[in-house]
Design a protein around this motif. Sequence first.
Motif, short mmCIF file in Angstrom:
data_model
loop_
_atom_site.label_atom_id
_atom_site.label_comp_id
_atom_site.label_asym_id
_atom_site.label_seq_id
_atom_site.Cartn_x
_atom_site.Cartn_y
_atom_site.Cartn_z
N SER A 7 15.46 17.46 27.15
CA SER A 7 14.87 18.75 27.48
C SER A 7 15.00 18.97 28.98
O SER A 7 15.29 18.03 29.73
N GLY A 8 14.79 20.23 29.38
CA GLY A 8 14.78 20.54 30.81
C GLY A 8 15.99 21.27 31.32
O GLY A 8 16.04 21.66 32.49
N GLY A 9 17.00 21.46 30.47
CA GLY A 9 18.18 22.19 30.92
C GLY A 9 17.88 23.67 31.07
O GLY A 9 16.82 24.16 30.70
N LEU A 20 15.67 16.83 34.10
CA LEU A 20 15.92 16.59 32.68
C LEU A 20 15.07 15.42 32.20
O LEU A 20 14.85 14.45 32.94
N SER A 21 14.63 15.51 30.95
CA SER A 21 13.88 14.44 30.32
C SER A 21 14.56 14.03 29.03
O SER A 21 15.19 14.86 28.36
N CYS A 22 14.43 12.77 28.68
CA CYS A 22 14.98 12.26 27.43
C CYS A 22 13.93 11.33 26.82
O CYS A 22 13.64 10.28 27.41
N THR A 68 18.66 11.75 40.96
CA THR A 68 17.90 10.51 40.87
C THR A 68 17.54 10.26 39.41
O THR A 68 16.93 11.12 38.76
N ILE A 69 17.90 9.08 38.93
CA ILE A 69 17.54 8.69 37.57
C ILE A 69 16.32 7.77 37.64
O ILE A 69 16.19 6.95 38.55
N SER A 70 15.42 7.93 36.68
CA SER A 70 14.24 7.08 36.61
C SER A 70 13.84 6.92 35.15
O SER A 70 14.34 7.65 34.28
N TYR A 79 14.45 10.06 32.92
CA TYR A 79 14.50 11.34 33.62
C TYR A 79 15.75 11.41 34.50
O TYR A 79 16.29 10.39 34.93
N LEU A 80 16.16 12.63 34.77
CA LEU A 80 17.22 12.87 35.76
C LEU A 80 16.77 14.03 36.63
O LEU A 80 16.74 15.18 36.18
N GLN A 81 16.40 13.72 37.87
CA GLN A 81 16.05 14.75 38.84
C GLN A 81 17.33 15.19 39.54
O GLN A 81 18.03 14.36 40.14
N MET A 82 17.62 16.49 39.45
CA MET A 82 18.86 17.02 40.01
C MET A 82 18.52 18.02 41.10
O MET A 82 17.89 19.05 40.82
#
Length: 128
Positions: A7-9, A20-22, A68-70, A79-82
Amino acid sequence: QVQLVESGGGLVQPGGSLRLSCAASGSIFRIDATGWYRQAPGKERDLVASITRGGSTNYADSVKGRFTISRDNADNTVYLQMNSLEPEDTAVYYCNADILTVVGGIGRGTTYRRLEVWGQGTLVTVSS
Protein backbone atom coordinates in the motif's frame (compact mmCIF):
# COMPACT_ATOMS: atom_id res chain seq x y z
CA GLN A 1 -1.31 -19.51 2.84
CA VAL A 2 0.97 -16.51 3.06
CA GLN A 3 0.45 -13.22 1.29
CA LEU A 4 2.06 -9.80 1.01
CA VAL A 5 -0.08 -6.71 0.58
CA GLU A 6 1.47 -3.44 -0.55
CA SER A 7 0.00 0.00 0.00
CA GLY A 8 0.99 3.65 -0.24
CA GLY A 9 1.43 4.11 -3.96
CA GLY A 10 -0.07 7.00 -5.88
CA LEU A 11 0.57 10.12 -7.89
CA VAL A 12 3.19 12.56 -6.64
CA GLN A 13 4.95 15.56 -8.13
CA PRO A 14 8.69 15.52 -8.83
CA GLY A 15 10.59 16.22 -5.64
CA GLY A 16 7.81 14.78 -3.51
CA SER A 17 7.76 11.82 -1.14
CA LEU A 18 5.83 8.62 -0.66
CA ARG A 19 6.00 5.82 1.88
CA LEU A 20 5.19 2.30 0.75
CA SER A 21 4.18 -0.43 3.17
CA CYS A 22 4.13 -4.19 2.74
CA ALA A 23 2.30 -6.29 5.30
CA ALA A 24 2.70 -10.05 5.49
CA SER A 25 0.00 -12.35 6.80
CA GLY A 26 -0.67 -16.07 7.10
CA SER A 27 1.11 -18.99 8.71
CA ILE A 28 4.42 -17.20 9.18
CA PHE A 29 7.15 -18.55 11.41
CA ARG A 30 9.84 -16.11 10.36
CA ILE A 31 10.51 -13.58 7.60
CA ASP A 32 14.13 -13.47 6.51
CA ALA A 33 15.32 -11.22 3.67
CA THR A 34 12.80 -8.80 2.20
CA GLY A 35 13.02 -6.36 -0.65
CA TRP A 36 11.31 -3.88 -2.91
CA TYR A 37 11.45 -4.24 -6.67
CA ARG A 38 10.02 -2.07 -9.41
CA GLN A 39 8.98 -2.54 -12.99
CA ALA A 40 8.50 0.34 -15.38
CA PRO A 41 6.48 -0.11 -18.60
CA GLY A 42 8.46 -2.10 -21.14
CA LYS A 43 11.29 -2.82 -18.72
CA GLU A 44 12.38 -5.69 -16.52
CA ARG A 45 11.67 -5.92 -12.82
CA ASP A 46 14.69 -4.60 -10.92
CA LEU A 47 15.74 -4.59 -7.29
CA VAL A 48 15.29 -1.22 -5.58
CA ALA A 49 16.30 -2.07 -2.01
CA SER A 50 16.61 -5.06 0.29
CA ILE A 51 16.96 -5.62 4.01
CA THR A 52 17.90 -8.66 6.05
CA ARG A 53 16.19 -9.71 9.24
CA GLY A 54 19.10 -8.20 11.13
CA GLY A 55 18.72 -4.86 9.38
CA SER A 56 21.51 -4.88 6.81
CA THR A 57 20.43 -2.93 3.74
CA ASN A 58 21.31 -2.77 0.07
CA TYR A 59 20.19 -0.18 -2.50
CA ALA A 60 20.23 0.25 -6.23
CA ASP A 61 22.62 3.04 -7.23
CA SER A 62 19.76 5.04 -8.72
CA VAL A 63 17.98 5.40 -5.36
CA LYS A 64 20.87 5.70 -2.90
CA GLY A 65 20.47 8.73 -0.68
CA ARG A 66 16.80 9.14 -1.65
CA PHE A 67 15.10 5.90 -0.58
CA THR A 68 15.20 4.16 2.79
CA ILE A 69 14.07 0.60 3.45
CA SER A 70 13.09 -0.49 6.95
CA ARG A 71 11.18 -3.27 8.62
CA ASP A 72 9.21 -4.08 11.75
CA ASN A 73 9.81 -7.74 12.57
CA ALA A 74 7.14 -7.76 15.27
CA ASP A 75 4.46 -6.66 12.79
CA ASN A 76 5.84 -8.53 9.76
CA THR A 77 5.90 -5.27 7.81
CA VAL A 78 8.50 -3.70 5.54
CA TYR A 79 8.55 -0.06 4.43
CA LEU A 80 10.10 1.97 1.66
CA GLN A 81 10.43 5.70 2.30
CA MET A 82 10.92 7.46 -1.03
CA ASN A 83 12.09 11.07 -1.07
CA SER A 84 13.11 13.45 -3.85
CA LEU A 85 11.09 11.41 -6.32
CA GLU A 86 11.87 11.74 -10.00
CA PRO A 87 9.79 10.88 -13.09
CA GLU A 88 12.21 8.01 -13.68
CA ASP A 89 10.94 6.43 -10.44
CA THR A 90 7.55 5.84 -12.03
CA ALA A 91 6.83 2.11 -11.91
CA VAL A 92 4.85 -0.63 -10.25
CA TYR A 93 6.58 -1.41 -6.97
CA TYR A 94 6.54 -4.99 -5.69
CA CYS A 95 7.35 -6.35 -2.27
CA ASN A 96 9.24 -9.63 -2.03
CA ALA A 97 10.01 -11.77 1.00
CA ASP A 98 11.77 -14.98 1.90
CA ILE A 99 9.40 -16.55 4.41
CA LEU A 100 9.62 -19.63 6.59
CA THR A 101 6.03 -20.85 6.91
CA VAL A 102 4.42 -23.28 9.30
CA VAL A 103 2.98 -26.25 7.42
CA GLY A 104 1.62 -28.21 10.35
CA GLY A 105 2.27 -30.07 13.59
CA ILE A 106 3.10 -28.72 17.01
CA GLY A 107 6.19 -28.48 19.19
CA ARG A 108 9.00 -30.70 18.00
CA GLY A 109 6.68 -32.10 15.35
CA THR A 110 6.21 -28.75 13.63
CA THR A 111 7.03 -28.78 9.94
CA TYR A 112 8.10 -25.77 7.96
CA ARG A 113 8.38 -24.74 4.33
CA ARG A 114 10.39 -21.89 2.88
CA LEU A 115 8.60 -19.76 0.30
CA GLU A 116 9.51 -16.79 -1.84
CA VAL A 117 6.43 -14.58 -1.84
CA TRP A 118 5.55 -11.57 -4.01
CA GLY A 119 2.95 -8.90 -3.42
CA GLN A 120 0.49 -7.76 -6.06
CA GLY A 121 2.26 -4.45 -6.65
CA THR A 122 1.43 -0.80 -6.10
CA LEU A 123 1.72 1.89 -8.75
CA VAL A 124 3.88 4.94 -8.16
CA THR A 125 3.56 7.75 -10.67
CA VAL A 126 5.85 10.77 -10.49
CA SER A 127 4.56 13.53 -12.71
CA SER A 128 3.77 17.22 -12.69
